[in-house]
Design an enzyme around this catalytic site. Structure first.
Site, PDB file in Angstrom:
ATOM      1  N   LYS A  83      10.383  -0.375 -10.681  1.00 37.39           N
ATOM      2  CA  LYS A  83       9.550   0.666 -10.074  1.00 37.39           C
ATOM      3  C   LYS A  83       9.264   1.721 -11.124  1.00 37.39           C
ATOM      4  O   LYS A  83      10.025   1.868 -12.094  1.00 37.39           O
ATOM      5  CB  LYS A  83      10.279   1.307  -8.895  1.00 37.39           C
ATOM      6  CG  LYS A  83       9.364   1.953  -7.884  1.00 37.39           C
ATOM      7  CD  LYS A  83       8.791   0.944  -6.904  1.00 37.39           C
ATOM      8  CE  LYS A  83       7.832   1.591  -5.931  1.00 37.39           C
ATOM      9  NZ  LYS A  83       7.422   0.655  -4.887  1.00 37.39           N
TER      10      LYS A  83
ATOM     11  N   TYR B  34      -3.672  -0.235  10.088  1.00 37.77           N
ATOM     12  CA  TYR B  34      -4.967  -0.685  10.607  1.00 37.77           C
ATOM     13  C   TYR B  34      -5.065  -2.217  10.580  1.00 37.77           C
ATOM     14  O   TYR B  34      -5.427  -2.849  11.578  1.00 37.77           O
ATOM     15  CB  TYR B  34      -6.139  -0.066   9.823  1.00 37.77           C
ATOM     16  CG  TYR B  34      -7.408  -0.868   9.992  1.00 37.77           C
ATOM     17  CD1 TYR B  34      -8.065  -0.923  11.227  1.00 37.77           C
ATOM     18  CD2 TYR B  34      -7.923  -1.641   8.952  1.00 37.77           C
ATOM     19  CE1 TYR B  34      -9.193  -1.710  11.416  1.00 37.77           C
ATOM     20  CE2 TYR B  34      -9.050  -2.428   9.120  1.00 37.77           C
ATOM     21  CZ  TYR B  34      -9.677  -2.463  10.360  1.00 37.77           C
ATOM     22  OH  TYR B  34     -10.781  -3.268  10.538  1.00 37.77           O
TER      23      TYR B  34
END
Ligand code: NAD
Length: 412
Positions: free
Chosen positions: A104, A222
């Site tokens: 990361k 969504y």
């Protein structure tokens, strides 16, 4: 002193280790990141001022393959957070069984206050600073909070310029025109949908009669709602940072998206009842999908959660101390390291395509994503039933076993 984020992440691994025969020396190895790089670099701002930024890139482990994980641009980015996120990436890649390790990155900055030129300079300088540890066989970054396909394009371009070559496989989440994969933009919601379909089957329920509430109507939320709706489920509630909306008869995600695009929030949709984010979480639904922030289900509200299944599209939406309450209530939680792993899985497909010079069709991407998500859901569910543990603990057991097996194969 408060427990660090990384210590919190390690405690999950240590709990999981009790269900394995992993050696203590392996756990000791995994309690440390393989490499932690802190860099700083000056950037000439639009005002003419020279400003110094700090960034990080942590490789938790390259035991199962090159590092993989996003880069976030955030004012609160810290080495402790990046270290914990790299650890989770190692487990996430192991849970979906892709041959990559965990990494990361982060840069302390506030993109909302930066011009496009400043953002580009920071992206390029960051790559110059971490160049030596990046590469298709070393560590492959991707987008995360406040970084976009355009940021990935600048970073790939900078890397390729320094290397005097063309290295698309050095970074994923690129625009499709630069070798990004089809299906990457909705991969997280799509992967979550495949796990939700399996969870519904595992509880002997039917998608067509399932009710769904989604907190956070962004990219992940969504697409998840859209696919659940197409499969016949009833989306009774959705929300964003401004609040939520409810309709017993069901909401059409595309109509809500239009309202959000026009007025900035789902709450602008007219044919529904207003609801707070807190109320949405407590709805009596078959599926609750937290897809916004971490720690939205805590000891303060865990007792009031009425969903049968939680699909963790967000990272860490259930706080560790609320886990026990949720388990006792018999709620089936599909943990983040599986439920939202569709994104990293399609990132892996992008890397494979870039390395082989192939372009996969959307159908091929979705077919392979489905195969992986379904197979790993089944594996985790079986493990959780067999050991009588939660799906979350099962995910850490499975991830740990896979990483440990590779480590112990190398170290004898
Ligand atoms: P996004 O920015 O597209 O959407 C976030 C949504 O959450 C927005 O609709 C926003 O209004 C809403 N939100 C913000 N604060 C809220 C609040 N207090 N209450 C309710 N809603 C709130 O982000 P995304 O990419 O969809 O990511 C959502 C979550 O999923 C994050 O936790 C992210 O780490 C995780 N995730 C995303 C991906 C990915 O590929 N997009 C991959 C893995 C994990």
């Amino acid at each position: 002193m408060a427990e660090s984020i990384f210590d919190g992440a390690l405690s999950r691994m240590n709990d999981a280790s009790k269900y394995t025969t992993v050696k203590q020396s392996t756990l000791d190895r995994l309690a440390h990141a393989e490499r932690e790089l802190t860099v700083s670099f000056p950037v000439r701002m639009d005002s003419g001022e020279l400003k110094t930024f700090t960034g990080y890139r942590v490789l938790h482990s390259s035991i199962r393959g090159p590092g993989k994980g996003g880069i976030r641009f955030h004012p609160d980015s810290s080495l402790d957070e990046v270290r914990a996120l790299a650890f989770w990436m190692a487990f996430k890649c192991a849970v979906v069984n892709i041959p990559l390790g965990g990494a990361k990155g982060g840069v302390i900055c506030n993109p909302k206050e930066l011009s496009k030129t400043e953002l580009e300079k920071i992206s390029r300088e960051y790559v110059r600073a971490i160049y030596d540890v990046m590469g298709p066989d070393k560590d492959i970054p991707a987008p995360d909070v406040y970084t976009t396909p355009t940021v990935m394009a600048w970073m790939e371009d900078e890397f390729s310029k320094i290397a005097r070559g063309n290295y698309p496989a050095t970074i994923t989440g690129k625009p499709v025109s630069l070798g990004g994969s089809l299906g990457r933009s909705d991969a997280t919601g799509t992967g979550g949908f495949y796990t939700a379909a399996e969870a519904i089957k595992a509880l002997g329920k039917d998608m067509k009669t399932a009710t769904v509430a989604v907190q956070g109507f962004g990219n992940a939320g969504y697409h998840f709602a859209r696919l659940m709706h197409s499969a016949g489920a009833t989306i009774v509630a959705v929300s964003d940072s401004k609040g939520g909306i409810y309709s017993k008869e069901g909401l059409d995600p595309d109509k809500i998206l239009n309202a959000k695009k026009q007025a900035g929030s789902v709450t602008a949709f007219n044919n529904a009842t207003m609801m707070t984010n807190e109320e949405l979480l407590e709805l009596d639904v078959d599926i609750l999908a937290p897809a916004a922030l971490e720690d939205v289900i805590t000891t303060a509200n865990a007792n009031k959660i009425n969903a049968k299944i939680i699909i963790e599209l967000a990272n860490g939406p259930v706080s560790p101390d609320a886990d026990r309450i949720i388990d006792e209530k018999g709620i089936l939680v599909v943990p983040d390291i599986l439920a939202n792993a569709g994104g990293v899985t399609v990132s892996y497909f992008e890397w494979v395509q870039n390395r082989t010079g192939e372009r996969w069709t959307l159908e091929k991407v979705q077919k392979r994503l489905k195969e992986i998500m379904v197979a790993e859901f089944k594996e985790l569910h079986m493990l959780s039933e067999e050991k009588k543990i939660s799906m979350r603990l099962a995910a850490y057991v499975l991830g740990l076993k896979r990483i440990a097996e590779a480590f112990e194969a190398k170290t004898g």
